[in-house]
Design an enzyme around this catalytic site. Structure first.
Site, PDB file in Angstrom:
ATOM      1  N   SER A 141     -27.389  18.212  43.868  1.00  0.00           N
ATOM      2  CA  SER A 141     -28.368  17.795  42.847  1.00  0.00           C
ATOM      3  C   SER A 141     -28.236  18.683  41.614  1.00  0.00           C
ATOM      4  O   SER A 141     -27.760  19.826  41.709  1.00  0.00           O
ATOM      5  CB  SER A 141     -29.775  17.946  43.417  1.00  0.00           C
ATOM      6  OG  SER A 141     -30.740  17.760  42.412  1.00  0.00           O
ATOM      7  N   TYR A 154     -35.621  22.931  48.343  1.00  0.00           N
ATOM      8  CA  TYR A 154     -34.722  21.916  47.798  1.00  0.00           C
ATOM      9  C   TYR A 154     -33.677  22.574  46.887  1.00  0.00           C
ATOM     10  O   TYR A 154     -32.469  22.370  47.070  1.00  0.00           O
ATOM     11  CB  TYR A 154     -35.519  20.857  47.030  1.00  0.00           C
ATOM     12  CG  TYR A 154     -34.679  19.654  46.671  1.00  0.00           C
ATOM     13  CD1 TYR A 154     -34.325  18.728  47.639  1.00  0.00           C
ATOM     14  CD2 TYR A 154     -34.223  19.456  45.372  1.00  0.00           C
ATOM     15  CE1 TYR A 154     -33.537  17.625  47.330  1.00  0.00           C
ATOM     16  CE2 TYR A 154     -33.441  18.362  45.056  1.00  0.00           C
ATOM     17  CZ  TYR A 154     -33.097  17.447  46.040  1.00  0.00           C
ATOM     18  OH  TYR A 154     -32.308  16.364  45.736  1.00  0.00           O
TER      19      TYR A 154
HETATM   20  N1  LIG Z   1     -32.725  10.161  43.790  1.00  0.00           N
HETATM   21  C1  LIG Z   1     -32.590  11.243  43.060  1.00  0.00           C
HETATM   22  O1  LIG Z   1     -33.181  11.373  41.969  1.00  0.00           O
HETATM   23  C2  LIG Z   1     -31.678  12.342  43.528  1.00  0.00           C
HETATM   24  C3  LIG Z   1     -31.312  13.325  42.612  1.00  0.00           C
HETATM   25  C4  LIG Z   1     -30.459  14.348  43.000  1.00  0.00           C
HETATM   26  C5  LIG Z   1     -29.992  14.382  44.309  1.00  0.00           C
HETATM   27  N2  LIG Z   1     -30.367  13.431  45.189  1.00  0.00           N
HETATM   28  C6  LIG Z   1     -29.849  13.528  46.567  1.00  0.00           C
HETATM   29  O2  LIG Z   1     -29.236  12.318  46.928  1.00  0.00           O
HETATM   30  C7  LIG Z   1     -29.233  12.197  48.346  1.00  0.00           C
HETATM   31  C8  LIG Z   1     -29.625  10.775  48.706  1.00  0.00           C
HETATM   32  O3  LIG Z   1     -30.951  10.558  48.297  1.00  0.00           O
HETATM   33  P1  LIG Z   1     -31.428   9.193  47.628  1.00  0.00           P
HETATM   34  O4  LIG Z   1     -31.793   9.479  46.245  1.00  0.00           O
HETATM   35  O5  LIG Z   1     -30.488   8.105  47.911  1.00  0.00           O
HETATM   36  O6  LIG Z   1     -32.812   9.006  48.421  1.00  0.00           O
HETATM   37  P2  LIG Z   1     -33.259   7.964  49.548  1.00  0.00           P
HETATM   38  O7  LIG Z   1     -33.145   6.572  49.049  1.00  0.00           O
HETATM   39  O8  LIG Z   1     -34.600   8.437  50.017  1.00  0.00           O
HETATM   40  O9  LIG Z   1     -32.168   8.184  50.687  1.00  0.00           O
HETATM   41  C9  LIG Z   1     -32.204   9.265  51.580  1.00  0.00           C
HETATM   42  C10 LIG Z   1     -31.412   8.896  52.806  1.00  0.00           C
HETATM   43  O10 LIG Z   1     -31.419  10.008  53.719  1.00  0.00           O
HETATM   44  C11 LIG Z   1     -31.769   9.509  55.023  1.00  0.00           C
HETATM   45  N3  LIG Z   1     -32.411  10.558  55.789  1.00  0.00           N
HETATM   46  C12 LIG Z   1     -33.532  11.255  55.452  1.00  0.00           C
HETATM   47  N4  LIG Z   1     -33.848  12.109  56.439  1.00  0.00           N
HETATM   48  C13 LIG Z   1     -32.919  11.934  57.423  1.00  0.00           C
HETATM   49  C14 LIG Z   1     -32.737  12.509  58.706  1.00  0.00           C
HETATM   50  N5  LIG Z   1     -33.570  13.426  59.201  1.00  0.00           N
HETATM   51  N6  LIG Z   1     -31.664  12.120  59.435  1.00  0.00           N
HETATM   52  C15 LIG Z   1     -30.816  11.174  58.956  1.00  0.00           C
HETATM   53  N7  LIG Z   1     -30.956  10.582  57.766  1.00  0.00           N
HETATM   54  C16 LIG Z   1     -31.990  10.959  57.004  1.00  0.00           C
HETATM   55  C17 LIG Z   1     -32.695   8.326  54.733  1.00  0.00           C
HETATM   56  O11 LIG Z   1     -32.679   7.382  55.782  1.00  0.00           O
HETATM   57  P3  LIG Z   1     -33.797   7.228  56.944  1.00  0.00           P
HETATM   58  O12 LIG Z   1     -35.138   7.417  56.332  1.00  0.00           O
HETATM   59  O13 LIG Z   1     -33.540   5.844  57.451  1.00  0.00           O
HETATM   60  O14 LIG Z   1     -33.440   8.287  57.936  1.00  0.00           O
HETATM   61  C18 LIG Z   1     -32.007   7.702  53.532  1.00  0.00           C
HETATM   62  O15 LIG Z   1     -30.967   6.860  53.946  1.00  0.00           O
HETATM   63  C19 LIG Z   1     -30.182  13.273  48.869  1.00  0.00           C
HETATM   64  O16 LIG Z   1     -29.424  14.325  49.431  1.00  0.00           O
HETATM   65  C20 LIG Z   1     -30.914  13.742  47.622  1.00  0.00           C
HETATM   66  O17 LIG Z   1     -31.302  15.092  47.720  1.00  0.00           O
HETATM   67  C21 LIG Z   1     -31.200  12.407  44.840  1.00  0.00           C
END
Ligand SMILES: NC(=O)c1ccc[n+]([C@@H]2O[C@H](COP(=O)([O-])OP(=O)(O)OC[C@H]3O[C@@H](n4cnc5c(N)ncnc54)[C@H](OP(=O)(O)O)[C@@H]3O)[C@@H](O)[C@H]2O)c1
Length: 267
Positions: A141, A154
């Site tokens: 991130s 985080y």
């Molecule tokens: N969106 C942003 O603004 C942003 C910015 C910077 C970085 N990121 C990073 O991008 C990555 C993906 O996030 P996203 O934005 O796509 O959010 P998201 O839509 O909430 O996706 C998160 C994913 O992680 C899975 N997950 C959460 N806890 C888990 C666990 N204990 N075991 C296995 N799977 C788990 C969730 O699936 P289930 O709930 O089905 O388990 C979901 O598929 C993350 O690492 C986040 O930190 C996001």
């Protein structure tokens, strides 16, 4: 999973950036192993992707913060003989000061962002190195470049992801192995992340939001250029260049003044 197509193992594939990786890598001709906790979401995505000729999609429901589930996922990675992509993407954020936040959530964040990434990467690399091909993308991130009070675990785990990726990148170079390592550092991206976090998206101006598909495109382009750190979006590249240039005490002063004020308003 028989066949000759490259394989991709994607954690957090049930929504957001992970789902976008799954769609994109299926289009590129990969067979997929999709990992997350919500089986029905994975099954629905798998059914949709299998409609394309030749695509094999396996669903591996797992809570990667739990030791037996992580062991199962590691075992599956070790079995994949054509693993081309390991995408360590599963993640979540929390709001609130570390000493007040629910303790289990803080520990789980380290289990997911750190321990699961270590275990899966350690399982994936020997095969990739032997085949002299493959890529590991650690989804970090922009938060990795700052320390924001109210988001300590985080920022710390994402900074760790960058450091871990940098170390592996250097080891691949030292061993003269063409295995690509990337820390993908997105800014605000439309996904379910902020719903899980409980944060109102309207607090962030529209221009700062990216589409998950665009983040994935930049990641894959970065792999093609062997980039260790990939920050999607020109706006965020500028921001990160600034964050890296500002002396840390000055940055900390700024985050203490404005970062914590923002958190206080929201919690
Ligand atoms: N969106 C942003 O603004 C942003 C910015 C910077 C970085 N990121 C990073 O991008 C990555 C993906 O996030 P996203 O934005 O796509 O959010 P998201 O839509 O909430 O996706 C998160 C994913 O992680 C899975 N997950 C959460 N806890 C888990 C666990 N204990 N075991 C296995 N799977 C788990 C969730 O699936 P289930 O709930 O089905 O388990 C979901 O598929 C993350 O690492 C986040 O930190 C996001």
């Amino acid at each position: 999973m028989a066949g000759s197509r490259p394989q991709a193992f994607i954690t957090g594939a049930s929504s957001g950036i992970g789902e976008a990786f799954a769609r994109r890598l299926a289009r590129e001709g990969c067979d997929l192993v999709l990992v997350a906790r919500r089986r029905e979401r994975l099954e629905a995505l798998a059914a949709e992707l299998r409609a394309a000729p030749g695509v094999e999609v396996e669903v591996l429901p797992a809570d990667l913060t739990l030791e037996p589930d992580l062991r199962r996922a590691v075992g599956r990675v070790q079995e994949l003989g054509r693993l081309a992509y390991l995408i360590n993407n599963a993640g979540f954020g929390t709001l609130g000061r570390f000493h007040e936040a629910e303790a289990a959530g803080q520990v789980d964040m380290h289990r997911l962002h750190v321990v699961a990434a270590v275990a899966l990467t350690r399982a994936a690399l020997p095969g990739m190195i032997e085949r002299r091909a493959g890529a590991v993308v650690n989804v970090s991130s922009v938060a990795a470049f700052t320390m924001n009070p109210g988001s300590v675990s985080y920022c710390a785990t994402k900074a760790w992801m960058n450091a871990f990726s940098e170390g592996l990148y250097l080891e691949m170079k030292a061993a003269r192995v063409p295995v690509r390592i990337q820390a993908l550092c997105p800014g605000f991206t439309y996904s379910e992340f902020h719903d899980v976090l409980g944060m109102d998206r309207s607090a962030i101006p529209k221009g700062w939001w990216m589409q998950a598909g665009d983040v994935v495109e930049e990641s894959l382009r970065g792999l093609g250029r062997d980039r260790l750190i990939v920050v999607p979006g020109a706006r965020y590249r500028l921001l990160v260049a600034f964050l890296r240039a500002v002396p840390r005490p000055l940055l900390n002063w700024f985050m203490l003044r404005y970062g914590s004020r923002y958190r206080r308003r929201r919690t």
